[in-house]
Design a protein around this motif. Sequence first.
Motif, mmCIF file in Angstrom:
data_model
loop_
_atom_site.group_PDB
_atom_site.id
_atom_site.type_symbol
_atom_site.label_atom_id
_atom_site.label_comp_id
_atom_site.label_asym_id
_atom_site.label_seq_id
_atom_site.Cartn_x
_atom_site.Cartn_y
_atom_site.Cartn_z
ATOM 1 N N GLU A 57 1.084 -1.209 -0.058
ATOM 2 C CA GLU A 57 -0.071 -0.119 -0.013
ATOM 3 C C GLU A 57 0.826 1.289 0.035
ATOM 4 O OE1 GLU A 57 -3.238 0.503 0.020
ATOM 5 O OE2 GLU A 57 -3.871 -1.771 0.093
ATOM 6 N N SER A 58 1.919 1.211 0.910
ATOM 7 C CA SER A 58 2.775 2.466 0.785
ATOM 8 C C SER A 58 3.930 2.119 1.685
ATOM 9 C CB SER A 58 2.336 3.366 1.502
ATOM 10 O OG SER A 58 1.734 3.302 3.032
ATOM 11 N N ILE A 59 5.122 2.810 1.549
ATOM 12 C CA ILE A 59 6.385 2.367 2.374
ATOM 13 C C ILE A 59 6.771 3.877 2.794
ATOM 14 C CG2 ILE A 59 8.779 1.695 2.223
ATOM 15 C CD1 ILE A 59 8.142 0.013 -0.075
ATOM 16 N N VAL A 60 7.044 3.977 4.091
ATOM 17 C CA VAL A 60 7.202 5.265 4.679
ATOM 18 C C VAL A 60 8.491 5.172 5.334
ATOM 19 C CG1 VAL A 60 6.598 7.080 6.201
ATOM 20 C CG2 VAL A 60 4.851 5.768 4.736
ATOM 21 N N HIS A 61 9.313 5.959 5.331
ATOM 22 C CA HIS A 61 10.637 6.103 5.868
ATOM 23 C C HIS A 61 10.820 7.521 6.752
ATOM 24 C CE1 HIS A 61 12.203 2.921 3.358
ATOM 25 N NE2 HIS A 61 11.684 3.396 2.177
ATOM 26 N N GLU A 62 11.361 7.415 7.793
ATOM 27 C CA GLU A 62 11.512 8.701 8.674
ATOM 28 C C GLU A 62 12.904 8.540 9.227
ATOM 29 O OE1 GLU A 62 8.782 8.308 12.189
ATOM 30 O OE2 GLU A 62 6.958 8.638 10.835
ATOM 31 N N VAL A 63 13.641 9.810 8.930
ATOM 32 C CA VAL A 63 14.759 9.897 9.386
ATOM 33 C C VAL A 63 15.098 10.897 10.136
ATOM 34 C CG1 VAL A 63 17.306 10.238 8.396
ATOM 35 C CG2 VAL A 63 15.579 9.113 6.918
ATOM 36 N N LYS A 64 15.894 10.688 11.358
ATOM 37 C CA LYS A 64 16.306 11.900 12.214
ATOM 38 C C LYS A 64 17.537 11.670 12.766
ATOM 39 C CE LYS A 64 14.614 13.993 16.721
ATOM 40 N NZ LYS A 64 14.609 15.352 15.893
ATOM 41 N N PHE A 65 18.295 13.080 12.835
ATOM 42 C CA PHE A 65 19.476 13.085 13.041
ATOM 43 C C PHE A 65 19.711 13.878 14.346
ATOM 44 C CE2 PHE A 65 19.479 12.892 8.340
ATOM 45 C CZ PHE A 65 20.512 12.027 8.203
ATOM 46 N N GLU A 66 20.171 13.287 15.476
ATOM 47 C CA GLU A 66 20.215 13.949 16.687
ATOM 48 C C GLU A 66 21.831 14.330 17.124
ATOM 49 O OE1 GLU A 66 18.371 10.650 18.829
ATOM 50 O OE2 GLU A 66 15.894 11.899 18.582
ATOM 51 N N PRO A 67 21.772 15.200 17.685
ATOM 52 C CA PRO A 67 23.238 15.682 18.230
ATOM 53 C C PRO A 67 23.128 14.805 19.732
ATOM 54 C CG PRO A 67 21.712 17.571 18.742
ATOM 55 C CD PRO A 67 20.953 16.399 17.825
ATOM 56 N N THR A 68 24.669 14.495 19.745
ATOM 57 C CA THR A 68 24.964 13.835 21.075
ATOM 58 C C THR A 68 25.591 14.897 22.010
ATOM 59 O OG1 THR A 68 27.014 13.009 20.267
ATOM 60 C CG2 THR A 68 25.233 11.721 20.121
ATOM 61 N N LEU A 69 25.919 14.547 23.086
ATOM 62 C CA LEU A 69 26.633 15.622 23.995
ATOM 63 C C LEU A 69 28.022 15.722 23.628
ATOM 64 C CD1 LEU A 69 25.525 14.190 27.632
ATOM 65 C CD2 LEU A 69 24.564 16.231 26.165
ATOM 66 N N ASP A 70 28.853 15.001 22.958
ATOM 67 C CA ASP A 70 30.106 15.022 22.506
ATOM 68 C C ASP A 70 30.280 15.665 21.177
ATOM 69 O OD1 ASP A 70 29.119 12.952 21.351
ATOM 70 O OD2 ASP A 70 30.871 11.740 21.996
ATOM 71 N N GLY A 71 29.016 16.334 20.516
ATOM 72 C CA GLY A 71 28.911 16.891 19.108
ATOM 73 C C GLY A 71 29.096 15.785 18.081
ATOM 74 N N GLU A 72 28.660 14.758 18.078
ATOM 75 C CA GLU A 72 28.682 13.633 17.383
ATOM 76 C C GLU A 72 27.142 13.520 17.057
ATOM 77 O OE1 GLU A 72 30.262 10.163 18.839
ATOM 78 O OE2 GLU A 72 32.569 10.970 18.464
ATOM 79 N N SER A 73 26.667 12.584 16.302
ATOM 80 C CA SER A 73 25.233 12.385 15.909
ATOM 81 C C SER A 73 24.951 11.059 16.124
ATOM 82 C CB SER A 73 24.914 12.842 14.499
ATOM 83 O OG SER A 73 25.779 12.297 13.635
ATOM 84 N N LYS A 74 23.508 10.950 16.539
ATOM 85 C CA LYS A 74 22.837 9.583 16.797
ATOM 86 C C LYS A 74 21.755 9.677 15.638
ATOM 87 C CE LYS A 74 19.702 7.699 19.657
ATOM 88 N NZ LYS A 74 19.632 7.774 21.181
ATOM 89 N N ASN A 75 21.649 8.581 14.783
ATOM 90 C CA ASN A 75 20.941 8.727 13.531
ATOM 91 C C ASN A 75 19.928 7.670 13.546
ATOM 92 O OD1 ASN A 75 22.656 11.211 12.714
ATOM 93 N ND2 ASN A 75 23.994 9.385 12.553
ATOM 94 N N LYS A 76 18.670 8.107 13.470
ATOM 95 C CA LYS A 76 17.558 6.784 13.395
ATOM 96 C C LYS A 76 16.910 6.836 12.229
ATOM 97 C CE LYS A 76 16.756 7.661 18.459
ATOM 98 N NZ LYS A 76 15.535 8.001 19.214
ATOM 99 N N VAL A 77 16.686 5.768 11.726
ATOM 100 C CA VAL A 77 15.706 5.361 10.328
ATOM 101 C C VAL A 77 14.776 4.542 10.691
ATOM 102 C CG1 VAL A 77 15.987 4.599 8.014
ATOM 103 C CG2 VAL A 77 17.856 5.738 8.934
ATOM 104 N N LYS A 78 13.575 4.875 10.552
ATOM 105 C CA LYS A 78 12.501 4.056 10.990
ATOM 106 C C LYS A 78 11.752 3.958 9.368
ATOM 107 C CE LYS A 78 8.148 3.913 13.649
ATOM 108 N NZ LYS A 78 7.256 4.905 14.407
#
Length: 161
Positions: free
Chosen positions: A98-119
Motif C-alpha cells: 500500500e505504501s512504504i514510509v521512511h522517517e529519518v532523524k539526526f540527533e546531536p549527542t553531548l560530545d558533538g557527534e550524531s545519533k541517527n535513526k531510520v524508521k
Amino acid sequence: MGVFTFINEYISTVPPARLFKALILDSRNLVPKLMPQAIKSIDIIQGDGGAGTIRQINFIEGNYAVVGFIGIKSRVDELNKETFTYRYSIIDLDEKFESIVHEVKFEPTLDGESKNKVKDMYYTKGDVELKEEDVKARKGIVLGAFKATEAYLLKNPNAYA
C-alpha cells in the motif's frame, strides 16, 4: 493489510547538521557520486526539494534485482532543517505494498557527534508477509549511502560545514 516496522540507529562522529545537509538536502547531487555502482541518478520530477517534492531514484542496471526496482519515486512528506528530520514515502508501488514510509532523524549527542535513526514502515496489501531479509537489500543501500557520505565528510572537513 499488515504493517512491518524496522528501526535502525547509526552513530557518527559527524555532527547532525553536516550529515543532514549532505545526505538529505544535497543527496541528489552527492549520493550518485559516492555510490556510482548502485545509483545512477536522483532527479526532481516536481517541486523545490521541500514537502511535496517528487523525486525519481534510478538504480544502475543489474542492481535493480537486488532492490527489486529499476527506479523508485518518492514524495517528501516532511523536511525540517531545524530538527534535522526527514520523512518520505515511496510512491507508485507494486502489488505487494500500500505504501512504504521512511522517517529519518539526526540527533546531536553531548560530545558533538550524531545519533541517527531510520524508521521504515512497510504497509503491505492483503496477507503479504514481509520478513527482515526481504528488505535487507534496501537497508543495505540506505546504510551504504550513510557510510559513504560519512566517509566523504570525514575526508573533507569543510564540505557541508
